[in-house]
Scaffold this active site. Structure first.
Site, PDB file in Angstrom:
ATOM      1  N   SER A  17       0.802  -1.388  -0.093  1.00  0.00           N
ATOM      2  CA  SER A  17       0.006   0.017  -0.047  1.00  0.00           C
ATOM      3  C   SER A  17       0.993   1.363   0.055  1.00  0.00           C
ATOM      4  O   SER A  17       1.793   1.419   0.831  1.00  0.00           O
ATOM      5  CB  SER A  17      -1.069   0.032   1.437  1.00  0.00           C
ATOM      6  OG  SER A  17      -1.482   1.299   1.281  1.00  0.00           O
ATOM      7  N   SER A  19      -0.737   3.994   0.632  1.00  0.00           N
ATOM      8  CA  SER A  19      -1.480   5.099   1.529  1.00  0.00           C
ATOM      9  C   SER A  19      -0.574   5.771   2.593  1.00  0.00           C
ATOM     10  O   SER A  19      -0.516   6.977   2.705  1.00  0.00           O
ATOM     11  CB  SER A  19      -2.691   4.388   2.184  1.00  0.00           C
ATOM     12  OG  SER A  19      -3.724   4.037   1.224  1.00  0.00           O
ATOM     13  N   LYS A  68     -13.835  -3.507   2.695  1.00  0.00           N
ATOM     14  CA  LYS A  68     -14.728  -2.381   2.481  1.00  0.00           C
ATOM     15  C   LYS A  68     -16.256  -2.767   2.713  1.00  0.00           C
ATOM     16  O   LYS A  68     -17.140  -1.749   2.881  1.00  0.00           O
ATOM     17  CB  LYS A  68     -14.466  -2.098   0.897  1.00  0.00           C
ATOM     18  CG  LYS A  68     -13.096  -1.726   0.708  1.00  0.00           C
ATOM     19  CD  LYS A  68     -13.017  -1.009  -0.731  1.00  0.00           C
ATOM     20  CE  LYS A  68     -11.497  -0.454  -1.119  1.00  0.00           C
ATOM     21  NZ  LYS A  68     -11.577   0.130  -2.403  1.00  0.00           N
ATOM     22  N   ASP A 105     -13.443   6.496  -3.012  1.00  0.00           N
ATOM     23  CA  ASP A 105     -13.060   6.328  -4.384  1.00  0.00           C
ATOM     24  C   ASP A 105     -13.916   6.754  -5.643  1.00  0.00           C
ATOM     25  O   ASP A 105     -13.290   7.209  -6.682  1.00  0.00           O
ATOM     26  CB  ASP A 105     -13.371   4.671  -4.500  1.00  0.00           C
ATOM     27  CG  ASP A 105     -12.193   3.815  -3.594  1.00  0.00           C
ATOM     28  OD1 ASP A 105     -10.921   4.295  -3.459  1.00  0.00           O
ATOM     29  OD2 ASP A 105     -12.309   2.918  -3.244  1.00  0.00           O
ATOM     30  N   ALA A 129     -15.357  -6.468 -13.983  1.00  0.00           N
ATOM     31  CA  ALA A 129     -16.792  -6.510 -13.215  1.00  0.00           C
ATOM     32  C   ALA A 129     -16.573  -6.637 -11.662  1.00  0.00           C
ATOM     33  O   ALA A 129     -17.541  -7.311 -10.829  1.00  0.00           O
ATOM     34  CB  ALA A 129     -17.711  -7.492 -13.801  1.00  0.00           C
ATOM     35  N   GLY A 130     -15.465  -5.967 -11.188  1.00  0.00           N
ATOM     36  CA  GLY A 130     -15.071  -6.744  -9.678  1.00  0.00           C
ATOM     37  C   GLY A 130     -15.728  -5.469  -9.112  1.00  0.00           C
ATOM     38  O   GLY A 130     -16.508  -4.482  -9.339  1.00  0.00           O
ATOM     39  N   ARG A 157     -21.222 -12.465 -13.551  1.00  0.00           N
ATOM     40  CA  ARG A 157     -20.691 -11.104 -13.574  1.00  0.00           C
ATOM     41  C   ARG A 157     -21.499 -10.139 -14.406  1.00  0.00           C
ATOM     42  O   ARG A 157     -21.791  -8.837 -14.096  1.00  0.00           O
ATOM     43  CB  ARG A 157     -19.191 -11.242 -13.991  1.00  0.00           C
ATOM     44  CG  ARG A 157     -18.260 -11.656 -13.124  1.00  0.00           C
ATOM     45  CD  ARG A 157     -18.089 -10.892 -12.010  1.00  0.00           C
ATOM     46  NE  ARG A 157     -16.630 -11.155 -10.855  1.00  0.00           N
ATOM     47  CZ  ARG A 157     -16.511 -10.885  -9.936  1.00  0.00           C
ATOM     48  NH1 ARG A 157     -17.082 -10.079  -9.422  1.00  0.00           N
ATOM     49  NH2 ARG A 157     -15.468 -11.306  -9.316  1.00  0.00           N
ATOM     50  N   GLY A 238      -3.784   4.954 -12.021  1.00  0.00           N
ATOM     51  CA  GLY A 238      -4.279   4.535 -10.707  1.00  0.00           C
ATOM     52  C   GLY A 238      -3.611   5.329  -9.619  1.00  0.00           C
ATOM     53  O   GLY A 238      -4.415   5.569  -8.883  1.00  0.00           O
TER      54      GLY A 238
END
Length: 275
Positions: A17, A19, A68, A105, A129-130, A157, A238
């Site tokens: 990460s 972050s 999440k 997000d 499709a996640g 999906r 990203g």
């Protein structure tokens, strides 16, 4: 401002990460000398116990997969944005003792697109499709005036993406992943798939492409992003998403706005270059 406050990112795996780099850069720029930001490898089973043990010095948490959705029952309230996709990536511990969840997000995606001049599109394609794809649909609900085509690998999906479309107010058409090259002619293409998944599509980039939003930041640039830029198309990466969603997290957790976008992006770029 030197009050001791804590924040962290939780998930599993979490070692990769960025972050901590982004949030610590913000604290330094904002002069929050008493603030710390760490990372903890926490799975769904360990999450309730971890949250229950946090003391009053904690200001907030960033959450990544697989937490999440798992965090929602532990919260006092969640924002409409988080509720729309049943996903919380930001937890803020209020001075009133209430624990609030949000999703940065979705507005982070919008901010990254707006930064590159993408305000509205007539149609769009989503690759994958996640969980990130549902956030992409939520963002598209605000800027896409027409149909969104989702390219997926299974009937299950496909059904899931159509369901998200109905819930979010987006007209979603689904198509097979094998036909994904056809979707590259959309004004906006959002790639939400794992590393390497879109490499084969690089040869199908149209001569005059629109904008590609590839949510990956490592490895970067992706093969598709490189081909896209070579053909003169706009590319959003990203790291753009990561920085913009982190800006919103910093503002919510610290109460200091605006958060230092430029300093956070510079720190993220340096950290990726050093890997």
């Amino acid at each position: 401002m030197s009050a001791v406050r804590r924040a962290a990112v939780l998930g599993s795996p979490i070692a990769h990460s960025l972050s901590p780099v982004l949030h610590r850069a913000a604290y330094e720029e904002l002069g929050l000398s008493g603030w710390t930001y760490d990372r903890f490898d926490i799975d769904e089973a360990a999450l309730p116990g971890f949250v229950a043990e946090l003391g009053p010095d904690w200001a907030g948490l960033s959450l990544t997969m697989p937490l999440k959705r798992a965090v929602i029952p532990l919260l006092d309230e969640i924002s409409d944005t988080a509720a729309s996709v049943e996903a919380v990536n930001t937890v803020v511990f209020g001075d009133d003792g209430r624990v609030r969840g949000d999703n940065t997000d979705i507005p982070g995606m919008l901010a990254a697109l707006h930064e590159r001049g993408v305000e509205h599109v007539e149609r769009a394609s989503v690759l994958g499709a996640g969980a990130t794809a549902s956030s992409a649909l939520a963002a598209l609900a605000r800027i896409c005036t027409g149909e969104v085509t989702a390219y997926v690998r299974s009937a299950a999906r496909a059904e899931e993406m159509r369901g998200w479309g109905e819930r979010l107010g987006v007209t979603v058409r689904t198509a097979s992943w094998e036909d994904a090259a056809e979707g590259l002619d959309a004004p906006l293409v959002i790639a939400t798939t794992p590393a390497g998944s879109t490499d084969a599509l690089a040869a199908a980039v149209p001569e005059r492409p629109g904008t590609l939003f590839d949510v990956l930041y490592e490895p970067w640039p992706t093969t598709l992003a490189t081909a896209w830029a070579t053909h003169g198309g706009g590319v959003v990466g990203g790291l753009d998403l990561l920085v913009h969603q982190a800006v919103l997290q910093v503002e919510q957790m610290t109460g200091s706005a605006p958060a230092p976008l430029a300093a956070m992006r510079k720190a993220g770029e340096a950290a990726l270059a050093a890997r």
